[in-house]
Design a protein around this motif. Structure first.
Motif, PDB file in Angstrom:
ATOM      1  N   ARG A 173       0.846  -1.201   0.000  1.00 10.85           N
ATOM      2  CA  ARG A 173       0.000   0.000   0.000  1.00 10.85           C
ATOM      3  C   ARG A 173       0.875   1.242   0.000  1.00 10.85           C
ATOM      4  O   ARG A 173       1.907   1.289   0.670  1.00 10.85           O
ATOM      5  CB  ARG A 173      -0.903   0.005   1.239  1.00 10.85           C
ATOM      6  CG  ARG A 173      -1.887  -1.150   1.217  1.00 10.85           C
ATOM      7  CD  ARG A 173      -2.967  -1.055   2.281  1.00 10.85           C
ATOM      8  NE  ARG A 173      -2.723  -0.145   3.366  1.00 10.85           N
ATOM      9  CZ  ARG A 173      -2.420  -0.510   4.619  1.00 10.85           C
ATOM     10  NH1 ARG A 173      -2.329  -1.776   4.928  1.00 10.85           N
ATOM     11  NH2 ARG A 173      -2.224   0.384   5.547  1.00 10.85           N
ATOM     12  N   THR A 174       0.450   2.268  -0.710  1.00 11.58           N
ATOM     13  CA  THR A 174       1.171   3.534  -0.736  1.00 11.58           C
ATOM     14  C   THR A 174       0.649   4.418   0.387  1.00 11.58           C
ATOM     15  O   THR A 174      -0.540   4.725   0.449  1.00 11.58           O
ATOM     16  CB  THR A 174       1.004   4.240  -2.102  1.00 11.58           C
ATOM     17  OG1 THR A 174       1.481   3.365  -3.123  1.00 11.58           O
ATOM     18  CG2 THR A 174       1.777   5.539  -2.139  1.00 11.58           C
ATOM     19  N   LEU A 175       1.549   4.811   1.279  1.00 12.43           N
ATOM     20  CA  LEU A 175       1.197   5.639   2.426  1.00 12.43           C
ATOM     21  C   LEU A 175       1.898   6.987   2.332  1.00 12.43           C
ATOM     22  O   LEU A 175       2.993   7.085   1.781  1.00 12.43           O
ATOM     23  CB  LEU A 175       1.628   4.949   3.723  1.00 12.43           C
ATOM     24  CG  LEU A 175       1.205   3.496   3.910  1.00 12.43           C
ATOM     25  CD1 LEU A 175       1.782   2.946   5.205  1.00 12.43           C
ATOM     26  CD2 LEU A 175      -0.294   3.380   3.904  1.00 12.43           C
ATOM     27  N   THR A 176       1.270   8.016   2.869  1.00 11.90           N
ATOM     28  CA  THR A 176       1.886   9.337   2.922  1.00 11.90           C
ATOM     29  C   THR A 176       2.511   9.526   4.298  1.00 11.90           C
ATOM     30  O   THR A 176       1.847   9.414   5.317  1.00 11.90           O
ATOM     31  CB  THR A 176       0.846  10.442   2.669  1.00 11.90           C
ATOM     32  OG1 THR A 176       0.255  10.227   1.393  1.00 11.90           O
ATOM     33  CG2 THR A 176       1.491  11.821   2.707  1.00 11.90           C
ATOM     34  N   GLU A 177       3.795   9.815   4.285  1.00  9.27           N
ATOM     35  CA  GLU A 177       4.556   9.972   5.514  1.00  9.27           C
ATOM     36  C   GLU A 177       4.269  11.330   6.158  1.00  9.27           C
ATOM     37  O   GLU A 177       4.240  12.351   5.476  1.00  9.27           O
ATOM     38  CB  GLU A 177       6.040   9.862   5.160  1.00  9.27           C
ATOM     39  CG  GLU A 177       6.995   9.930   6.289  1.00  9.27           C
ATOM     40  CD  GLU A 177       8.409   9.748   5.775  1.00  9.27           C
ATOM     41  OE1 GLU A 177       8.933   8.641   5.941  1.00  9.27           O
ATOM     42  OE2 GLU A 177       8.958  10.700   5.197  1.00  9.27           O
ATOM     43  N   ALA A 178       4.064  11.340   7.467  1.00  9.46           N
ATOM     44  CA  ALA A 178       3.907  12.589   8.214  1.00  9.46           C
ATOM     45  C   ALA A 178       5.291  13.155   8.524  1.00  9.46           C
ATOM     46  O   ALA A 178       6.281  12.423   8.541  1.00  9.46           O
ATOM     47  CB  ALA A 178       3.144  12.337   9.508  1.00  9.46           C
ATOM     48  N   GLU A 179       5.353  14.445   8.760  1.00 11.33           N
ATOM     49  CA  GLU A 179       6.621  15.073   9.115  1.00 11.33           C
ATOM     50  C   GLU A 179       6.748  15.081  10.629  1.00 11.33           C
ATOM     51  O   GLU A 179       6.039  15.803  11.321  1.00 11.33           O
ATOM     52  CB  GLU A 179       6.698  16.483   8.538  1.00 11.33           C
ATOM     53  CG  GLU A 179       6.735  16.480   7.022  1.00 11.33           C
ATOM     54  CD  GLU A 179       6.854  17.868   6.422  1.00 11.33           C
ATOM     55  OE1 GLU A 179       7.173  18.826   7.149  1.00 11.33           O
ATOM     56  OE2 GLU A 179       6.629  17.987   5.211  1.00 11.33           O
ATOM     57  N   LEU A 180       7.637  14.230  11.164  1.00  7.36           N
ATOM     58  CA  LEU A 180       7.853  14.105  12.595  1.00  7.36           C
ATOM     59  C   LEU A 180       9.328  14.264  12.924  1.00  7.36           C
ATOM     60  O   LEU A 180      10.184  13.800  12.172  1.00  7.36           O
ATOM     61  CB  LEU A 180       7.408  12.728  13.098  1.00  7.36           C
ATOM     62  CG  LEU A 180       5.946  12.338  12.965  1.00  7.36           C
ATOM     63  CD1 LEU A 180       5.742  10.906  13.444  1.00  7.36           C
ATOM     64  CD2 LEU A 180       5.069  13.285  13.754  1.00  7.36           C
ATOM     65  N   ASP A 181       9.599  14.904  14.057  1.00 13.94           N
ATOM     66  CA  ASP A 181      10.964  14.989  14.566  1.00 13.94           C
ATOM     67  C   ASP A 181      11.149  13.917  15.627  1.00 13.94           C
ATOM     68  O   ASP A 181      10.242  13.653  16.422  1.00 13.94           O
ATOM     69  CB  ASP A 181      11.223  16.361  15.192  1.00 13.94           C
ATOM     70  CG  ASP A 181      11.219  17.474  14.155  1.00 13.94           C
ATOM     71  OD1 ASP A 181      11.576  17.218  12.993  1.00 13.94           O
ATOM     72  OD2 ASP A 181      10.845  18.609  14.529  1.00 13.94           O
ATOM     73  N   CYS A 182      12.323  13.329  15.663  1.00 17.00           N
ATOM     74  CA  CYS A 182      12.636  12.304  16.649  1.00 17.00           C
ATOM     75  C   CYS A 182      12.632  12.930  18.045  1.00 17.00           C
ATOM     76  O   CYS A 182      13.344  13.914  18.284  1.00 17.00           O
ATOM     77  CB  CYS A 182      13.998  11.689  16.358  1.00 17.00           C
ATOM     78  SG  CYS A 182      14.514  10.478  17.598  1.00 17.00           S
ATOM     79  N   PRO A 183      11.842  12.385  18.959  1.00 21.56           N
ATOM     80  CA  PRO A 183      11.817  12.944  20.316  1.00 21.56           C
ATOM     81  C   PRO A 183      13.084  12.619  21.110  1.00 21.56           C
ATOM     82  O   PRO A 183      13.323  13.232  22.143  1.00 21.56           O
ATOM     83  CB  PRO A 183      10.591  12.286  20.944  1.00 21.56           C
ATOM     84  CG  PRO A 183      10.407  11.024  20.178  1.00 21.56           C
ATOM     85  CD  PRO A 183      10.902  11.285  18.791  1.00 21.56           C
ATOM     86  N   ASP A 184      13.904  11.702  20.627  1.00 25.28           N
ATOM     87  CA  ASP A 184      15.123  11.330  21.335  1.00 25.28           C
ATOM     88  C   ASP A 184      16.324  12.182  20.927  1.00 25.28           C
ATOM     89  O   ASP A 184      17.115  12.584  21.770  1.00 25.28           O
ATOM     90  CB  ASP A 184      15.455   9.859  21.122  1.00 25.28           C
ATOM     91  CG  ASP A 184      14.436   8.920  21.760  1.00 25.28           C
ATOM     92  OD1 ASP A 184      13.524   9.413  22.462  1.00 25.28           O
ATOM     93  OD2 ASP A 184      14.542   7.712  21.555  1.00 25.28           O
ATOM     94  N   CYS A 185      16.474  12.450  19.615  1.00 30.73           N
ATOM     95  CA  CYS A 185      17.663  13.184  19.168  1.00 30.73           C
ATOM     96  C   CYS A 185      17.348  14.412  18.316  1.00 30.73           C
ATOM     97  O   CYS A 185      18.247  15.191  18.025  1.00 30.73           O
ATOM     98  CB  CYS A 185      18.607  12.253  18.408  1.00 30.73           C
ATOM     99  SG  CYS A 185      18.057  11.850  16.730  1.00 30.73           S
ATOM    100  N   GLY A 186      16.101  14.577  17.896  1.00 34.48           N
ATOM    101  CA  GLY A 186      15.719  15.758  17.124  1.00 34.48           C
ATOM    102  C   GLY A 186      15.819  15.605  15.619  1.00 34.48           C
ATOM    103  O   GLY A 186      15.410  16.491  14.877  1.00 34.48           O
TER     104      GLY A 186
END
Length: 151
Positions: free
Chosen positions: A10-23
């Motif tokens: 399935r083709t999914l659209t990625e959300a823009e997230l920052d890593c909470p551990d390292c940024g």
């Protein structure tokens, strides 16, 4: 700009997230046939930043530092005893209605995957007071640096 990712056909659209551990940026990857968000620095520096995703790729809850994720796991393990297993006390819907009322939250906000560590501790205290439920104690819990030693 979000990218398109193919997971389990399935083709999914990625959300823009920052890593909470390292940024760093988080990317949508396949893990055991399901989508999850993982830090781009996972392979280079071993960052353990990750976050669950719905089957459509939408982030599940809010990303959190690994220490908060650990408390969330513990809290969910106790909360799930309300509606899962041989000694369940209510349906899943009833358990989430209890959580909504206990935390005075809307159905959209009353999810442990959105809670911070203090909110999780509040839920654990209410589960103890209302139902006598306790988390299983991890070996070594209570020692200085226990969470750091587990990874």
């Amino acid at each position: 700009m979000p990218r398109q990712v193919v997971i389990a056909g399935r083709t999914l659209t990625e959300a823009e997230l920052d890593c909470p551990d390292c940024g760093a940026m988080m990317i949508l990857v396949e893990f055991q046939g399901k989508p999850i968000y993982r830090c781009v620095r996972h392979k280079t520096i071993g960052c353990r930043g990750c976050h669950s995703a719905h089957p459509d790729g939408k982030p599940l809850g809010t990303p959190a530092h690994w220490t908060v994720r650990e408390v969330r796991r513990k809290t969910h393990g106790v909360f799930d005893l309300l509606w899962k297993g041989g000694q369940s006390r209510m349906t899943r819907d009833a358990a989430y209605r209890w959580l909504q009322g206990a935390m005075q939250m809307t159905p959209e906000m009353a999810h442990i995957s959105r809670f911070d560590a203090a909110q999780c501790e509040t839920v654990l205290a209410m589960l103890r007071a209302d139902f006598g439920l306790e988390p299983e104690r991890d070996p070594g819990e209570g020692r200085v640096g226990f969470y750091e030693l587990r990874f």
